[in-house]
Design a protein around this motif. Structure first.
Motif, PDB file in Angstrom:
ATOM      1  N   ILE A  86     -72.968  47.183  86.285  1.00  0.00           N
ATOM      2  CA  ILE A  86     -73.524  45.905  86.922  1.00  0.00           C
ATOM      3  C   ILE A  86     -72.359  45.127  87.155  1.00  0.00           C
ATOM      4  N   HIS A  87     -71.483  44.841  86.207  1.00  0.00           N
ATOM      5  CA  HIS A  87     -70.203  43.828  86.367  1.00  0.00           C
ATOM      6  C   HIS A  87     -69.123  44.456  87.252  1.00  0.00           C
ATOM      7  N   ARG A  88     -69.509  45.713  87.466  1.00  0.00           N
ATOM      8  CA  ARG A  88     -68.486  46.256  88.275  1.00  0.00           C
ATOM      9  C   ARG A  88     -66.998  46.526  87.643  1.00  0.00           C
ATOM     10  N   LEU A  89     -66.753  46.572  86.361  1.00  0.00           N
ATOM     11  CA  LEU A  89     -65.887  46.591  85.680  1.00  0.00           C
ATOM     12  C   LEU A  89     -65.201  48.011  85.286  1.00  0.00           C
ATOM     13  N   GLY A  90     -63.829  48.199  85.662  1.00  0.00           N
ATOM     14  CA  GLY A  90     -63.247  49.284  85.228  1.00  0.00           C
ATOM     15  C   GLY A  90     -63.376  50.699  85.984  1.00  0.00           C
ATOM     16  N   SER A  91     -62.338  51.651  85.747  1.00  0.00           N
ATOM     17  CA  SER A  91     -62.763  52.967  86.046  1.00  0.00           C
ATOM     18  C   SER A  91     -63.375  53.797  84.997  1.00  0.00           C
ATOM     19  N   SER A  92     -63.604  55.194  85.543  1.00  0.00           N
ATOM     20  CA  SER A  92     -64.299  55.686  84.430  1.00  0.00           C
ATOM     21  C   SER A  92     -63.545  55.881  83.291  1.00  0.00           C
ATOM     22  N   GLN A  93     -62.465  56.141  83.137  1.00  0.00           N
ATOM     23  CA  GLN A  93     -61.540  56.002  81.965  1.00  0.00           C
ATOM     24  C   GLN A  93     -61.557  54.750  81.370  1.00  0.00           C
ATOM     25  N   ASP A  94     -61.506  53.829  81.836  1.00  0.00           N
ATOM     26  CA  ASP A  94     -61.530  52.517  81.489  1.00  0.00           C
ATOM     27  C   ASP A  94     -62.797  52.294  80.762  1.00  0.00           C
ATOM     28  N   ARG A  95     -63.815  52.504  81.307  1.00  0.00           N
ATOM     29  CA  ARG A  95     -65.272  52.334  80.856  1.00  0.00           C
ATOM     30  C   ARG A  95     -65.136  53.081  79.747  1.00  0.00           C
ATOM     31  N   ARG A  96     -64.857  54.486  79.674  1.00  0.00           N
ATOM     32  CA  ARG A  96     -65.002  55.198  78.565  1.00  0.00           C
ATOM     33  C   ARG A  96     -64.269  54.614  77.167  1.00  0.00           C
ATOM     34  N   ALA A  97     -63.223  54.051  77.580  1.00  0.00           N
ATOM     35  CA  ALA A  97     -62.302  53.368  76.374  1.00  0.00           C
ATOM     36  C   ALA A  97     -63.057  52.280  75.712  1.00  0.00           C
ATOM     37  N   ARG A  98     -63.779  51.433  76.762  1.00  0.00           N
ATOM     38  CA  ARG A  98     -64.402  50.277  76.163  1.00  0.00           C
ATOM     39  C   ARG A  98     -65.509  50.631  75.492  1.00  0.00           C
ATOM     40  N   ILE A  99     -66.395  51.469  75.799  1.00  0.00           N
ATOM     41  CA  ILE A  99     -67.583  52.093  75.294  1.00  0.00           C
ATOM     42  C   ILE A  99     -67.284  52.687  73.706  1.00  0.00           C
ATOM     43  N   LEU A 100     -66.023  53.350  73.689  1.00  0.00           N
ATOM     44  CA  LEU A 100     -65.729  53.914  72.464  1.00  0.00           C
ATOM     45  C   LEU A 100     -65.277  52.673  71.539  1.00  0.00           C
ATOM     46  N   ARG A 101     -64.652  51.844  72.076  1.00  0.00           N
ATOM     47  CA  ARG A 101     -64.259  50.680  71.191  1.00  0.00           C
ATOM     48  C   ARG A 101     -65.259  50.027  70.691  1.00  0.00           C
ATOM     49  N   ALA A 102     -66.359  49.650  71.295  1.00  0.00           N
ATOM     50  CA  ALA A 102     -67.499  48.860  71.323  1.00  0.00           C
ATOM     51  C   ALA A 102     -68.025  49.842  69.968  1.00  0.00           C
ATOM     52  N   LEU A 103     -68.143  51.040  70.188  1.00  0.00           N
ATOM     53  CA  LEU A 103     -68.839  51.853  69.351  1.00  0.00           C
ATOM     54  C   LEU A 103     -68.243  51.756  68.017  1.00  0.00           C
ATOM     55  N   GLU A 104     -67.012  51.936  67.888  1.00  0.00           N
ATOM     56  CA  GLU A 104     -66.311  51.853  66.540  1.00  0.00           C
ATOM     57  C   GLU A 104     -66.419  50.241  66.041  1.00  0.00           C
ATOM     58  N   SER A 105     -66.575  49.511  66.786  1.00  0.00           N
ATOM     59  CA  SER A 105     -66.746  48.074  66.209  1.00  0.00           C
ATOM     60  C   SER A 105     -67.844  47.943  65.340  1.00  0.00           C
ATOM     61  N   VAL A 106     -69.039  48.497  65.716  1.00  0.00           N
ATOM     62  CA  VAL A 106     -70.230  48.521  65.175  1.00  0.00           C
ATOM     63  C   VAL A 106     -70.434  49.738  64.210  1.00  0.00           C
ATOM     64  N   SER A 107     -69.395  50.481  63.670  1.00  0.00           N
ATOM     65  CA  SER A 107     -69.569  51.407  62.834  1.00  0.00           C
ATOM     66  C   SER A 107     -70.478  52.583  63.006  1.00  0.00           C
ATOM     67  N   LEU A 108     -70.381  53.010  64.573  1.00  0.00           N
ATOM     68  CA  LEU A 108     -71.131  54.181  64.792  1.00  0.00           C
ATOM     69  C   LEU A 108     -70.293  55.295  65.389  1.00  0.00           C
ATOM     70  N   ALA A 109     -70.506  56.654  65.033  1.00  0.00           N
ATOM     71  CA  ALA A 109     -69.630  57.883  65.136  1.00  0.00           C
ATOM     72  C   ALA A 109     -69.763  58.056  66.742  1.00  0.00           C
ATOM     73  N   GLN A 110     -68.838  58.625  67.176  1.00  0.00           N
ATOM     74  CA  GLN A 110     -68.714  58.918  68.766  1.00  0.00           C
ATOM     75  C   GLN A 110     -69.576  59.881  69.066  1.00  0.00           C
ATOM     76  N   ARG A 111     -70.244  60.674  68.263  1.00  0.00           N
ATOM     77  CA  ARG A 111     -71.300  61.576  68.660  1.00  0.00           C
ATOM     78  C   ARG A 111     -72.487  61.019  68.849  1.00  0.00           C
ATOM     79  N   THR A 112     -72.597  59.645  68.473  1.00  0.00           N
ATOM     80  CA  THR A 112     -73.837  59.030  68.669  1.00  0.00           C
ATOM     81  C   THR A 112     -74.227  58.749  70.348  1.00  0.00           C
ATOM     82  N   LEU A 113     -73.063  58.892  71.103  1.00  0.00           N
ATOM     83  CA  LEU A 113     -73.053  58.550  72.488  1.00  0.00           C
ATOM     84  C   LEU A 113     -74.134  59.463  73.253  1.00  0.00           C
ATOM     85  N   ASP A 114     -74.190  60.713  72.791  1.00  0.00           N
ATOM     86  CA  ASP A 114     -75.257  61.742  73.321  1.00  0.00           C
ATOM     87  C   ASP A 114     -76.561  61.499  72.798  1.00  0.00           C
TER      88      ASP A 114
END
Length: 274
Positions: free
Chosen positions: A115-143
């Motif tokens: 929506i905010h047109r932020l980042g490349s695909s790689q940057d978005r992935r990094a942001r998502i993983l960082r946010a997920l880690e911040s709330v103590s959820l495992a990466q496998r939760t993404l799927d």
């Protein structure tokens, strides 16, 4: 020296007009320092959620003004408002309705970035993983699908969804009221840790004094749209002066952790796991 992020000055909002119509928000003022937490407590219908919607710009104020880092929210251009809503994120009380239930966690977290047109695909992935880690959820939760998550997991995803935009302030509308008692402390732990790690500012509204005791540095008691008492959390919650504040404190269940424990950065007791 603490600087101010939010300054709310004599804010008023009404939905009805006429001699007997009472404003939903009536002459409300407060200041939120950078990295600080301001709690607003009151019964349902007091005007707490309406106030948050005015702060984030979802509702226009009828009187007074809100400034954020010196900018008048009511006078922002469309482009300025877009940038403002990246810096100030609203986390709603019900994770069962605030998330796209037919999406996966990855899709829910990528949506605000798109929506905010932020980042490349790689940057978005990094942001998502960082946010997920911040709330103590495992990466496998993404799927996983949103529908398959527990209430505590959904609320942590809702918080992560706000965090992907790297905000400076979170507006928390009853952040744990829709959760079972057994998982509330875990979400509160996440919020405490996030503030320590990222220096986030919080405006927290709740009818639950226990939540306000744990999260807030300063507190206002809201009744029929007005702040009837305002001050430090210690003063308002342990030595209230207004009769309505005294009533709220007298009927609230006690918590095991006091404000003094929180000041020493002890976390609230965790019951069970999510």
């Amino acid at each position: 020296m603490t600087t101010d992020s939010f300054v709310c000055e004599r804010l008023t909002k009404s939905f009805a007009h006429g001699p007997d119509a009472a404003p939903a928000v009536d002459d409300v003022s407060f200041t939120l320092g950078t990295g600080r937490s301001f709690g607003i407590v009151g019964e349902s219908g007091a005007g707490k959620s309406t106030l948050l919607k005015c702060l984030v710009g979802l509702l226009p104020a009828d009187g007074g003004r809100v400034t954020y880092e010196g900018q008048d929210v009511g006078r922002m251009s469309r482009q300025e408002m877009r940038a403002y809503r990246r810096r100030v994120q609203l986390v709603l009380q019900d994770p069962y309705t605030s998330l796209p239930v037919n999406a996966t966690v990855a899709q829910a977290l990528e949506e605000p970035l798109a929506i905010h047109r932020l980042g490349s695909s790689q940057d978005r992935r990094a942001r998502i993983l960082r946010a997920l880690e911040s709330v103590s959820l495992a990466q496998r939760t993404l799927d996983r699908g949103i529908r398959t998550l527990s209430g505590g997991q959904r609320q942590r995803v809702a918080i992560a969804r706000a965090l992907v935009l790297d905000p400076q302030t979170l507006l928390l509308d009853e952040p744990v009221s829709a959760l079972d008692v057994s998982v509330r402390a875990q979400v509160l732990n996440v919020l405490i840790d996030l503030q320590e790690e990222r220096g986030l500012g919080y405006v927290v509204v709740s009818h639950d004094l226990n939540v306000i005791k744990i999260l807030a540095d300063e507190v206002a008691v809201m009744l029929k749209g007005r702040f009837v008492e305002q001050g430090s959390a210690t003063q308002v919650l342990y030595s209230p002066r207004h009769e309505y504040s005294q009533l709220l404190v007298s009927v609230a269940p006690s918590v095991e952790r006091s404000l003094e424990n929180r000041a020493q950065r002890e976390r609230p007791a965790v019951a069970g796991t999510v």
